[in-house]
Motif scaffolding. Structure first.
Motif, PDB file in Angstrom:
ATOM      1  N   ASP A  59      17.067  75.765  29.439  1.00 26.75           N
ATOM      2  CA  ASP A  59      17.971  75.511  30.564  1.00 26.75           C
ATOM      3  C   ASP A  59      18.491  76.845  31.067  1.00 26.75           C
ATOM      4  N   THR A  60      18.599  76.998  32.374  1.00 26.51           N
ATOM      5  CA  THR A  60      19.183  78.196  32.973  1.00 26.51           C
ATOM      6  C   THR A  60      20.217  77.759  33.996  1.00 26.51           C
ATOM      7  N   ASP A  61      20.994  78.708  34.485  1.00 25.92           N
ATOM      8  CA  ASP A  61      21.987  78.396  35.518  1.00 25.92           C
ATOM      9  C   ASP A  61      21.327  77.868  36.783  1.00 25.92           C
ATOM     10  N   ALA A  62      20.096  78.280  37.057  1.00 25.39           N
ATOM     11  CA  ALA A  62      19.398  77.879  38.286  1.00 25.39           C
ATOM     12  C   ALA A  62      18.476  76.678  38.078  1.00 25.39           C
ATOM     13  N   GLY A  63      18.352  76.176  36.859  1.00 25.43           N
ATOM     14  CA  GLY A  63      17.452  75.054  36.578  1.00 25.43           C
ATOM     15  C   GLY A  63      16.869  75.180  35.188  1.00 25.43           C
ATOM     16  N   GLY A  64      15.663  75.774  35.091  1.00 24.93           N
ATOM     17  CA  GLY A  64      15.039  75.930  33.789  1.00 24.93           C
ATOM     18  C   GLY A  64      13.837  76.840  33.822  1.00 24.93           C
ATOM     19  N   GLU A  65      13.299  77.093  32.645  1.00 25.46           N
ATOM     20  CA  GLU A  65      12.059  77.860  32.450  1.00 25.46           C
ATOM     21  C   GLU A  65      11.206  77.045  31.498  1.00 25.46           C
ATOM     22  N   VAL A  66       9.918  76.891  31.802  1.00 26.64           N
ATOM     23  CA  VAL A  66       9.036  76.092  30.957  1.00 26.64           C
ATOM     24  C   VAL A  66       7.684  76.776  30.822  1.00 26.64           C
ATOM     25  N   SER A  67       7.059  76.591  29.683  1.00 27.00           N
ATOM     26  CA  SER A  67       5.667  77.017  29.504  1.00 27.00           C
ATOM     27  C   SER A  67       5.002  76.049  28.539  1.00 27.00           C
ATOM     28  N   GLY A  68       3.693  75.961  28.675  1.00 23.26           N
ATOM     29  CA  GLY A  68       2.960  75.061  27.799  1.00 23.26           C
ATOM     30  C   GLY A  68       1.482  75.083  28.098  1.00 23.26           C
ATOM     31  N   ARG A  69       0.810  74.100  27.551  1.00 24.79           N
ATOM     32  CA  ARG A  69      -0.635  74.000  27.747  1.00 24.79           C
ATOM     33  C   ARG A  69      -0.999  72.530  27.907  1.00 24.79           C
ATOM     34  N   PHE A  70      -2.220  72.301  28.360  1.00 28.46           N
ATOM     35  CA  PHE A  70      -2.708  70.936  28.521  1.00 28.46           C
ATOM     36  C   PHE A  70      -4.196  70.911  28.227  1.00 28.46           C
ATOM     37  N   SER A  71      -4.658  69.791  27.712  1.00 26.64           N
ATOM     38  CA  SER A  71      -6.063  69.653  27.343  1.00 26.64           C
ATOM     39  C   SER A  71      -6.393  68.171  27.285  1.00 26.64           C
ATOM     40  N   GLY A  72      -7.533  67.807  27.849  1.00 17.85           N
ATOM     41  CA  GLY A  72      -7.963  66.412  27.827  1.00 17.85           C
ATOM     42  C   GLY A  72      -8.966  66.144  28.915  1.00 17.85           C
ATOM     43  N   ARG A  73      -8.800  65.007  29.582  1.00 21.41           N
ATOM     44  CA  ARG A  73      -9.711  64.678  30.665  1.00 21.41           C
ATOM     45  C   ARG A  73      -8.944  64.073  31.821  1.00 21.41           C
ATOM     46  N   LEU A  74      -9.483  64.309  33.006  1.00 19.24           N
ATOM     47  CA  LEU A  74      -8.950  63.736  34.233  1.00 19.24           C
ATOM     48  C   LEU A  74     -10.003  62.797  34.790  1.00 19.24           C
ATOM     49  N   CYS A  75      -9.574  61.627  35.259  1.00 14.09           N
ATOM     50  CA  CYS A  75     -10.507  60.615  35.749  1.00 14.09           C
ATOM     51  C   CYS A  75     -10.280  60.363  37.233  1.00 14.09           C
ATOM     52  N   ALA A 122      -5.481  53.489  43.840  1.00 17.86           N
ATOM     53  CA  ALA A 122      -6.518  52.922  42.969  1.00 17.86           C
ATOM     54  C   ALA A 122      -6.212  53.282  41.519  1.00 17.86           C
ATOM     55  N   GLU A 123      -6.807  52.540  40.613  1.00 17.95           N
ATOM     56  CA  GLU A 123      -6.708  52.866  39.190  1.00 17.95           C
ATOM     57  C   GLU A 123      -7.724  53.958  38.858  1.00 17.95           C
ATOM     58  N   PRO A 124      -7.427  54.841  37.908  1.00 15.61           N
ATOM     59  CA  PRO A 124      -8.410  55.844  37.504  1.00 15.61           C
ATOM     60  C   PRO A 124      -9.622  55.177  36.857  1.00 15.61           C
ATOM     61  N   ASP A 125     -10.805  55.723  37.119  1.00  9.88           N
ATOM     62  CA  ASP A 125     -12.056  55.195  36.560  1.00  9.88           C
ATOM     63  C   ASP A 125     -12.373  55.936  35.267  1.00  9.88           C
ATOM     64  N   PRO A 126     -12.226  55.300  34.103  1.00  7.41           N
ATOM     65  CA  PRO A 126     -12.455  55.999  32.827  1.00  7.41           C
ATOM     66  C   PRO A 126     -13.920  56.368  32.604  1.00  7.41           C
ATOM     67  N   ASP A 127     -14.818  55.901  33.476  1.00  6.91           N
ATOM     68  CA  ASP A 127     -16.240  56.263  33.365  1.00  6.91           C
ATOM     69  C   ASP A 127     -16.609  57.468  34.225  1.00  6.91           C
ATOM     70  N   GLN A 128     -15.662  57.981  35.031  1.00  6.68           N
ATOM     71  CA  GLN A 128     -15.896  59.162  35.864  1.00  6.68           C
ATOM     72  C   GLN A 128     -14.793  60.180  35.586  1.00  6.68           C
ATOM     73  N   CYS A 129     -15.013  60.994  34.562  1.00  3.83           N
ATOM     74  CA  CYS A 129     -13.968  61.924  34.133  1.00  3.83           C
ATOM     75  C   CYS A 129     -14.496  63.343  34.016  1.00  3.83           C
ATOM     76  N   LYS A 130     -13.561  64.306  34.074  1.00  2.00           N
ATOM     77  CA  LYS A 130     -13.851  65.727  33.907  1.00  2.00           C
ATOM     78  C   LYS A 130     -12.938  66.264  32.801  1.00  2.00           C
ATOM     79  N   ASP A 131     -13.480  67.169  31.989  1.00  2.00           N
ATOM     80  CA  ASP A 131     -12.668  67.829  30.972  1.00  2.00           C
ATOM     81  C   ASP A 131     -11.799  68.890  31.630  1.00  2.00           C
ATOM     82  N   ILE A 132     -10.578  69.018  31.138  1.00  2.00           N
ATOM     83  CA  ILE A 132      -9.647  70.035  31.639  1.00  2.00           C
ATOM     84  C   ILE A 132      -8.939  70.669  30.461  1.00  2.00           C
ATOM     85  N   GLU A 133      -8.697  71.968  30.575  1.00  2.00           N
ATOM     86  CA  GLU A 133      -7.929  72.698  29.575  1.00  2.00           C
ATOM     87  C   GLU A 133      -7.236  73.841  30.289  1.00  2.00           C
ATOM     88  N   GLY A 134      -5.954  74.047  29.991  1.00  2.00           N
ATOM     89  CA  GLY A 134      -5.261  75.117  30.683  1.00  2.00           C
ATOM     90  C   GLY A 134      -3.877  75.388  30.152  1.00  2.00           C
TER      91      GLY A 134
END
Length: 182
Positions: free
Chosen positions: A136-152, A159-171
């Protein structure tokens, strides 16, 4: 809706629809925008980078913010490709932090290479986001992290995401978080 705002709407924590209003005056000088964060990712083996932007002097909010809901903190980090402000080639990472910890829920990662026509999104029960630091900061906040998985693929915003049409993502991501004004 106030003109010049990008807004994130969650529906039951499962689906997010990004709605983009026209930028004030139809064009904004990219050089005048203040970079407050970065997102780096590899999607299906292709490397990308984005920048998160601070609200500008005209009041345009670029959807990177921290919102307080009682003890919960809702985080949104939206990345734009370097040199452009457009809904094409954007990425958005959203999650809610539990009080006093780095544990998250209602996570979502959205990649919009074609704008709102077709988007790639995390599946509702997938936990892609790991928060490594939050302050938490006086102006809001500071955040860092990572993500890994798949996007559909979602053929349209509602529409609902199609679990048969996905791409891997990591960042990774790191950003200042202005406190949301709306």
């Amino acid at each position: 809706m106030k003109e010049g705002y990008f807004i994130n709407f969650g529906t039951s924590g499962r689906t997010t629809a990004l709605i983009a209003a026209a930028l004030i005056g139809g064009a904004t000088s990219v050089a005048a925008e203040e970079k407050i964060g970065e997102i780096f990712a590899t999607i299906d083996g292709e490397a990308f980078e984005w920048r998160a932007l601070a609200p500008d002097a005209d009041g345009t909010d670029y959807n990177t913010s921290l919102r307080f809901f009682g003890p919960m903190q809702s985080v949104s980090v939206m990345g734009f490709s370097p040199g452009q402000i457009s809904m094409k080639q954007t990425i958005q990472i959203t999650f809610t932090l539990t009080p006093g910890s780095l544990d998250t829920f209602e996570q979502e990662v959205i990649y919009a290479p074609e704008g709102m026509k077709r988007i790639w999104t995390s599946l509702p029960d997938d936990d892609l986001v790991t928060v490594e630091s939050f302050e938490d900061t006086d102006a809001g906040g500071e955040v860092s992290g990572r993500f890994s998985g798949r996007l559909c693929l979602k053929e349209s915003m509602f529409a609902e995401p199609d679990p048969d049409q996905c791409k891997d993502i990591e960042g990774s991501f790191a950003s200042s978080l202005p406190e949301a004004t709306i």
